[in-house]
Scaffold this motif. Structure first.
Motif, PDB file in Angstrom:
ATOM      1  N   PHE A  20       0.828  -1.203   0.000  1.00  0.00           N
ATOM      2  CA  PHE A  20       0.000   0.000   0.000  1.00  0.00           C
ATOM      3  C   PHE A  20       0.864   1.255   0.000  1.00  0.00           C
ATOM      4  O   PHE A  20       0.569   2.226  -0.683  1.00  0.00           O
ATOM      5  CB  PHE A  20      -0.931  -0.012   1.218  1.00  0.00           C
ATOM      6  N   PHE A  21       1.963   1.217   0.784  1.00  0.00           N
ATOM      7  CA  PHE A  21       2.803   2.401   0.925  1.00  0.00           C
ATOM      8  C   PHE A  21       4.065   2.365   0.065  1.00  0.00           C
ATOM      9  O   PHE A  21       4.570   3.401  -0.357  1.00  0.00           O
ATOM     10  CB  PHE A  21       3.206   2.580   2.390  1.00  0.00           C
ATOM     11  N   PHE A  22       4.596   1.174  -0.162  1.00  0.00           N
ATOM     12  CA  PHE A  22       5.860   1.028  -0.883  1.00  0.00           C
ATOM     13  C   PHE A  22       5.648   0.202  -2.150  1.00  0.00           C
ATOM     14  O   PHE A  22       4.571  -0.349  -2.382  1.00  0.00           O
ATOM     15  CB  PHE A  22       6.917   0.383   0.013  1.00  0.00           C
ATOM     16  N   ASP A  23       6.700   0.079  -2.933  1.00  0.00           N
ATOM     17  CA  ASP A  23       6.661  -0.721  -4.152  1.00  0.00           C
ATOM     18  C   ASP A  23       7.758  -1.778  -4.064  1.00  0.00           C
ATOM     19  O   ASP A  23       8.806  -1.660  -4.709  1.00  0.00           O
ATOM     20  CB  ASP A  23       6.874   0.172  -5.378  1.00  0.00           C
ATOM     21  N   PRO A  24       7.532  -2.819  -3.258  1.00  0.00           N
ATOM     22  CA  PRO A  24       8.569  -3.839  -3.091  1.00  0.00           C
ATOM     23  C   PRO A  24       8.804  -4.607  -4.388  1.00  0.00           C
ATOM     24  O   PRO A  24       7.923  -4.665  -5.266  1.00  0.00           O
ATOM     25  CB  PRO A  24       7.980  -4.758  -2.017  1.00  0.00           C
ATOM     26  N   LYS A  25       9.972  -5.202  -4.503  1.00  0.00           N
ATOM     27  CA  LYS A  25      10.322  -5.930  -5.715  1.00  0.00           C
ATOM     28  C   LYS A  25       9.570  -7.249  -5.829  1.00  0.00           C
ATOM     29  O   LYS A  25       9.584  -7.884  -6.885  1.00  0.00           O
ATOM     30  CB  LYS A  25      11.838  -6.151  -5.756  1.00  0.00           C
TER      31      LYS A  25
END
Length: 375
Positions: A20-25
């Protein structure tokens, strides 16, 4: 995930919020959770968003649809679960302390190295933005040579002698008391911010020797099972002095008998050019003093670490819209997920866990022998 109570809830929340907050790999899929009590773990799975559940953690490790094992169980189970998971090629993250003993911790580290899997240990306080920013200022030399670190981790949840004898108060399950439960965090933060320990001397005390038998009932609450009493076999409080490899001196205190302190994880670091202090109970603020401020304006300034330029917080709200305890786990697990894709083990990992375990053991040995111990 193995376990589902206090830390299980915290980790589950973090996994769900990371995308929701980040764009993990890689995005986490909450595939299965395990616990011995079927009705309780089923309820936890439904509430926390897990697709399925098991009543034996070994089933998780056998499943081909699971890539990661997250260990949030009492300390005496960490080694067996982690080693089995590593041998099955699973990536592993575990709550702290890493194990009960140095020998167990070293076996865990050897297992993950041999299996070449990603591994981390949940010293989440490293990932509070204010702590990350403190590290940045220290690394930039803004404090100069470090002279002192003093760290207090103060709680009071067992100060009532009628508080039950739960697993945290049994050495065979927890390894140690206030030392491993909360002192381990102060030790990790000191290594993160100041450097490696060189030697230490300590004292430990158990104020309440017996308590009614009982179990944890959520968070840090517990309930007694009857009138039967049992022996407390861990420390209620630990204090120690330390010298660091870089010459800095440290003063550490960990206690669960500090009335009025719910979760006061606090440190102050003094250097030749300035000082930094931080308190978890006011976690968004960092106090900083610089000796080169002009006379009349010198003193600690209060920085609200919520600006976009501060570590991690640009992913959240406008400046001044504070974040909380749970966000430290979001940041830690975000780094863990990226490490899996990159083939790395972000710090703190099992190597840090072994070092922390050696320091815990040295504190216990010093208290027993009443001598300085060299790390």
């Amino acid at each position: 995930m193995v376990g589902y109570q206090f830390m299980g809830k915290m980790h589950s929340h973090a996994y769900r919020d990371i995308p929701f907050f980040f764009d993990p790999k890689v995005k986490p899929v909450l595939q299965a959770i395990s616990g011995r009590n079927e009705s309780a773990v089923k309820e936890a799975a439904e509430k926390m968003g897990w697709a399925s559940y098991e009543t034996d953690w070994r089933r998780l490790i056998e499943r081909d649809d699971i890539d990661v094992i997250d260990i949030v169980t009492p300390n005496h189970t960490h080694a067996e679960i982690a080693i089995a998971a590593a041998e099955a090629g699973k990536h592993i993250i575990t709550e702290k302390p890493l194990a009960l003993t140095v020998e167990e911790a070293e076996r865990m580290y050897e297992a993950v190295k041999k299996a070449n899997v990603t591994h981390m240990i949940c010293h989440n306080y490293r990932f509070v933005p204010a702590v990350q920013y403190a590290r940045k200022l220290i690394e930039e030399g803004r404090l100069g040579r470090i002279f002192h670190v003093r760290a207090n981790y103060l709680q009071d949840f067992i100060i009532d002698p009628s508080f039950p004898l739960v697993w945290r108060l049994k050495k065979e399950v927890s390894g140690s008391g206030a030392l491993g439960d909360i002192g381990a965090h102060s030790i990790d933060l000191a290594r993160f911010l100041v450097g490696d320990f060189k030697e230490l001397v300590s004292t430990m005390e158990t104020f309440v020797k017996e308590r009614p038998i009982g179990e944890m009932s959520g968070g840090l609450s517990a309930k007694a099972e009857g009138d039967e009493m049992g022996e407390v076999t861990v420390d209620d409080a630990t204090c120690f002095l330390a010298r660091f490899e870089n010459g800095a001196l440290g003063v550490f205190e960990a206690t669960r008998f500090a009335g009025g302190n719910r979760n006061k994880n606090k440190f102050e670091i003094n250097g030749e050019k300035g000082s930094i202090r931080w308190d978890m109970e006011n976690m968004n603020n960092l106090e900083v003093y610089f000796a080169d401020d002009e006379p009349g304006l010198q003193g600690f300034r209060l920085i609200n670490v919520t600006e976009e330029v501060h570590p991690y917080v640009g992913a959240y709200w406008p400046a001044g819209h504070i974040i909380g305890y749970e966000h430290s786990f979001i940041h830690l697990l975000y780094e863990f997920l990226n490490g899996i894709v990159e083939g790395t083990s972000p710090k703190p990992n099992f190597e840090d866990g072994v070092i922390n375990q050696k320091i815990l053991a040295a504190v216990e040995k010093s208290a027993e022998t009443k001598q300085w111990i060299t790390l």
